[in-house]
Design a protein around this motif. Sequence first.
Motif, short mmCIF file in Angstrom:
data_model
loop_
_atom_site.label_atom_id
_atom_site.label_comp_id
_atom_site.label_asym_id
_atom_site.label_seq_id
_atom_site.Cartn_x
_atom_site.Cartn_y
_atom_site.Cartn_z
N LEU A 21 0.84 -1.19 0.00
CA LEU A 21 0.00 0.00 0.00
C LEU A 21 0.88 1.25 0.00
N HIS A 22 0.36 2.33 -0.62
CA HIS A 22 1.08 3.60 -0.62
C HIS A 22 0.21 4.70 -0.03
N GLY A 249 2.54 13.04 -6.05
CA GLY A 249 3.78 13.40 -5.40
C GLY A 249 4.26 14.78 -5.84
N ALA A 250 5.45 15.14 -5.40
CA ALA A 250 6.02 16.45 -5.74
C ALA A 250 6.22 16.60 -7.24
N ASP A 251 6.35 15.46 -7.95
CA ASP A 251 6.54 15.50 -9.40
C ASP A 251 5.23 15.59 -10.16
N GLN A 262 7.11 5.75 -1.46
CA GLN A 262 5.83 6.19 -0.94
C GLN A 262 5.03 5.03 -0.35
N GLY A 263 5.64 3.85 -0.29
CA GLY A 263 4.97 2.69 0.29
C GLY A 263 4.86 2.82 1.80
N ALA A 282 -2.32 15.32 3.76
CA ALA A 282 -2.85 16.68 3.68
C ALA A 282 -2.00 17.54 2.77
N GLN A 283 -0.69 17.37 2.83
CA GLN A 283 0.21 18.12 1.94
C GLN A 283 0.00 17.74 0.49
N SER A 284 -0.15 16.45 0.25
CA SER A 284 -0.33 15.95 -1.14
C SER A 284 -1.65 16.44 -1.72
N ARG A 285 -2.67 16.57 -0.89
CA ARG A 285 -3.97 17.03 -1.38
C ARG A 285 -3.89 18.45 -1.94
#
Length: 287
Positions: A21-22, A249-251, A262-263, A282-285
């Motif tokens: 899972l990631h 992700g950041a990319d 990211q796993g 929350a940051q990724s959202r």
Amino acid sequence: MTKAVLTPIITRFAPSPTGDLHLGHAYSALLAHDFARANDGKFILRFEDIDQTRVRPQFYRDIEIDLEWLGIKWDEKPIRQSDHFADYQKDLDKLKTMGLLYPCFKTRAEIAYDAMNAPHGPDNFLVLRDAGKEIDNETIAKTNGNIPFAWRFWAHRAKELLGDEELFFTETNGNSTKIDPLLLGDAILARKDTPASYHLCVVHDDARQNITHIIRGEDLRQSTHIHRVLQHFLSLPVPLYQFHKLLVGADGKRFAKRDKAQGLKYLRNSGITPDKIRELIAQSRKM
């Protein structure tokens, strides 16, 4: 969090045991789990393991460990779809009786060739059999041989049987979407090497487990069209839906099982805490 209307609330998380899972999985699982708990409901874990060629035994327990680490607890013993192929076959038999399935003997390579040579290009190519094109006896006879084939859902026939009846699916925010039976074309519901497909299994299992709210990624919104059509013809209950943003992700790319960094197992072993996982989500959202 706003209380839901339907009670009792039952949500689910249904990963495939084909890898770790990631963060994206964690987001979806936490949303479904937290929604159920906020509404005094039940949360169910289900393993979607119909593709036995990619499933690895260790991933079942690895997934449970990841979820337990996140603080996610489920209320029933997890079921495995691979234990219920006989049940899915009954649904297939019902659809066959209604004339909603047909055998397709084309290989993936042949279908890809058709797509490349389609008038509107491969991006707009759908396998769609005309409703008036009956299945001949020779084709039916071939299904009893050793030639591999797939059972496809006959979308045009489904639309014909629906007539003037319109189907919808409703989201937890109250929005309703009109169903287009042709949106995904003639989707595959079974192959000889895989007795049932995702589309068939998911509607069967959601009904079997009395799921009231399906919380999943925005990438599955279009699939909900065929799920709603299958629910109609199999006389299954219709849950409410909620589609969440896909984490990136950041990319700017979606998380994938092959991205070990990211796993959840990797992050856990790196000393990351469950609270930090929620912060990362929350940051990724926001990206």
